[in-house]
Design an enzyme around this catalytic site. Structure first.
Site, PDB file in Angstrom:
ATOM      1  N   ASP A  22      -3.647   0.398  -4.134  1.00  0.00           N
ATOM      2  CA  ASP A  22      -3.961   1.342  -2.939  1.00  0.00           C
ATOM      3  C   ASP A  22      -4.316   2.685  -3.596  1.00  0.00           C
ATOM      4  O   ASP A  22      -3.633   2.901  -4.418  1.00  0.00           O
ATOM      5  CB  ASP A  22      -2.748   1.473  -2.036  1.00  0.00           C
ATOM      6  CG  ASP A  22      -3.360   2.303  -0.811  1.00  0.00           C
ATOM      7  OD1 ASP A  22      -3.362   1.797   0.280  1.00  0.00           O
ATOM      8  OD2 ASP A  22      -3.781   3.559  -1.001  1.00  0.00           O
TER       9      ASP A  22
ATOM     10  N   HIS B 297      -5.451  -6.091   6.528  1.00  0.00           N
ATOM     11  CA  HIS B 297      -4.705  -6.115   5.072  1.00  0.00           C
ATOM     12  C   HIS B 297      -3.233  -6.092   5.359  1.00  0.00           C
ATOM     13  O   HIS B 297      -2.746  -5.279   6.341  1.00  0.00           O
ATOM     14  CB  HIS B 297      -5.053  -4.946   4.181  1.00  0.00           C
ATOM     15  CG  HIS B 297      -5.197  -3.549   4.831  1.00  0.00           C
ATOM     16  ND1 HIS B 297      -6.196  -3.185   5.782  1.00  0.00           N
ATOM     17  CD2 HIS B 297      -4.235  -2.584   5.049  1.00  0.00           C
ATOM     18  CE1 HIS B 297      -5.808  -2.055   6.382  1.00  0.00           C
ATOM     19  NE2 HIS B 297      -4.738  -1.654   5.907  1.00  0.00           N
TER      20      HIS B 297
ATOM     21  N   GLU C 220      -5.960   2.601   9.326  1.00  0.00           N
ATOM     22  CA  GLU C 220      -7.365   3.498   9.084  1.00  0.00           C
ATOM     23  C   GLU C 220      -8.493   2.610   8.664  1.00  0.00           C
ATOM     24  O   GLU C 220      -9.595   2.999   8.837  1.00  0.00           O
ATOM     25  CB  GLU C 220      -6.862   4.482   8.054  1.00  0.00           C
ATOM     26  CG  GLU C 220      -5.928   5.396   8.533  1.00  0.00           C
ATOM     27  CD  GLU C 220      -5.537   6.716   7.467  1.00  0.00           C
ATOM     28  OE1 GLU C 220      -5.854   6.246   6.336  1.00  0.00           O
ATOM     29  OE2 GLU C 220      -4.664   7.528   8.037  1.00  0.00           O
ATOM     30  N   VAL C 221      -8.311   1.494   7.900  1.00  0.00           N
ATOM     31  CA  VAL C 221      -9.187   0.570   7.425  1.00  0.00           C
ATOM     32  C   VAL C 221      -9.177  -0.631   8.522  1.00  0.00           C
ATOM     33  O   VAL C 221      -8.441  -1.256   8.432  1.00  0.00           O
ATOM     34  CB  VAL C 221      -9.162   0.470   6.199  1.00  0.00           C
ATOM     35  CG1 VAL C 221     -10.207  -0.717   5.738  1.00  0.00           C
ATOM     36  CG2 VAL C 221      -9.264   1.420   5.203  1.00  0.00           C
TER      37      VAL C 221
ATOM     38  N   HIS D  68      -0.023  -4.336   3.311  1.00  0.00           N
ATOM     39  CA  HIS D  68       0.460  -3.308   2.392  1.00  0.00           C
ATOM     40  C   HIS D  68       1.587  -4.258   1.603  1.00  0.00           C
ATOM     41  O   HIS D  68       2.668  -4.615   2.285  1.00  0.00           O
ATOM     42  CB  HIS D  68       1.063  -2.024   3.056  1.00  0.00           C
ATOM     43  CG  HIS D  68       0.145  -1.275   3.524  1.00  0.00           C
ATOM     44  ND1 HIS D  68      -0.501  -0.302   2.897  1.00  0.00           N
ATOM     45  CD2 HIS D  68      -0.647  -1.320   4.627  1.00  0.00           C
ATOM     46  CE1 HIS D  68      -1.355   0.416   3.815  1.00  0.00           C
ATOM     47  NE2 HIS D  68      -1.430  -0.395   4.963  1.00  0.00           N
TER      48      HIS D  68
ATOM     49  N   ASN E 287      -0.491  -2.428   9.775  1.00  0.00           N
ATOM     50  CA  ASN E 287      -0.772  -1.485  10.679  1.00  0.00           C
ATOM     51  C   ASN E 287      -1.755  -2.147  11.763  1.00  0.00           C
ATOM     52  O   ASN E 287      -2.806  -2.673  11.181  1.00  0.00           O
ATOM     53  CB  ASN E 287      -1.138  -0.083  10.276  1.00  0.00           C
ATOM     54  CG  ASN E 287      -0.228   0.701   9.329  1.00  0.00           C
ATOM     55  OD1 ASN E 287       0.997   0.258   9.147  1.00  0.00           O
ATOM     56  ND2 ASN E 287      -0.615   1.126   8.105  1.00  0.00           N
TER      57      ASN E 287
HETATM   58  P1  AMP Z   1      -4.133   1.437   6.886  1.00  0.00           P
HETATM   59  O1  AMP Z   1      -3.851   2.857   7.286  1.00  0.00           O
HETATM   60  O2  AMP Z   1      -3.121   0.505   7.024  1.00  0.00           O
HETATM   61  O3  AMP Z   1      -5.601   1.056   7.476  1.00  0.00           O
HETATM   62  O4  AMP Z   1      -4.456   1.384   5.281  1.00  0.00           O
HETATM   63  C1  AMP Z   1      -5.379   1.618   4.599  1.00  0.00           C
HETATM   64  C2  AMP Z   1      -5.163   1.975   3.107  1.00  0.00           C
HETATM   65  O5  AMP Z   1      -6.348   1.571   2.581  1.00  0.00           O
HETATM   66  C3  AMP Z   1      -4.626   3.227   2.855  1.00  0.00           C
HETATM   67  O6  AMP Z   1      -3.243   3.244   2.344  1.00  0.00           O
HETATM   68  C4  AMP Z   1      -5.490   3.795   1.793  1.00  0.00           C
HETATM   69  O7  AMP Z   1      -4.930   4.542   0.809  1.00  0.00           O
HETATM   70  C5  AMP Z   1      -6.265   2.712   1.310  1.00  0.00           C
HETATM   71  N1  AMP Z   1      -7.467   2.842   1.043  1.00  0.00           N
HETATM   72  C6  AMP Z   1      -8.703   3.288   1.356  1.00  0.00           C
HETATM   73  N2  AMP Z   1      -9.944   3.263   0.662  1.00  0.00           N
HETATM   74  C7  AMP Z   1      -9.557   2.542  -0.355  1.00  0.00           C
HETATM   75  C8  AMP Z   1     -10.042   2.373  -1.657  1.00  0.00           C
HETATM   76  N3  AMP Z   1     -11.497   2.494  -1.812  1.00  0.00           N
HETATM   77  N4  AMP Z   1      -9.368   1.399  -2.603  1.00  0.00           N
HETATM   78  C9  AMP Z   1      -8.202   1.105  -2.482  1.00  0.00           C
HETATM   79  N5  AMP Z   1      -7.592   1.719  -1.268  1.00  0.00           N
HETATM   80  C10 AMP Z   1      -7.888   2.452  -0.442  1.00  0.00           C
END
Ligand code: AMP
Ligand code: ZN
Length: 112
Positions: free
Chosen positions: A30, A100, A95-96, A102, A87
């Protein structure tokens, strides 16, 4: 999926610190770690979130958990223990929008 950062990472169009990869799953660090060990366990296939899961995805869900276990052992946090978190949706802190898990761990003295 176009414009999806995790698809781009899976296709190596965007660099990341890859810890493990196979045909179906990729694990990378991450970018913004919230624990001493903070990895993301990601299917190569684009699935937006848990809400989009279908019957056909049963196998990949199993793969994600087995890879999480394998990588946790490899990283040396199997015995001390770790947290797996998913999440779901904006209200769940997602957010993404590419599924995934964690993988968080490595806290000293059991503190987190
Ligand atoms: P979520 O909030 O569960 O969608 O988690 C998204 C995670 O992706 C966050 O913890 C970010 O820090 C991580 N993240 C976003 N962009 C990248 C990236 N390019 N490489 C690695 N981690 C990322
Ligand atoms: Zn994607």
């Amino acid at each position: 999926m176009e414009n999806c950062i995790f698809c781009k990472i899976a296709q190596k169009e965007v660099p990341s610190e890859i810890i493990y990869e196979d045909e179906k799953v990729i694990v990378f660090k991450d970018l913004n770690p919230k624990a001493p060990v903070h990895l993301l366990v990601v299917p190569r296939e684009h699935i937006a979130s848990v809400r989009e899961l279908e019957e056909k995805d049963k196998e990949i869900i199993g793969e994600l958990f087995l890879v999480a276990k394998k990588v946790a052992e490899k990283e040396g946090i199997g015995e001390s223990g770790y947290k797996l978190a998913v999440n779901v949706g904006e209200g769940g802190g997602q957010e993404v929008f590419h599924l995934h898990i964690h993988l968080l761990g490595g806290w000293k003295n059991g503190k987190r």
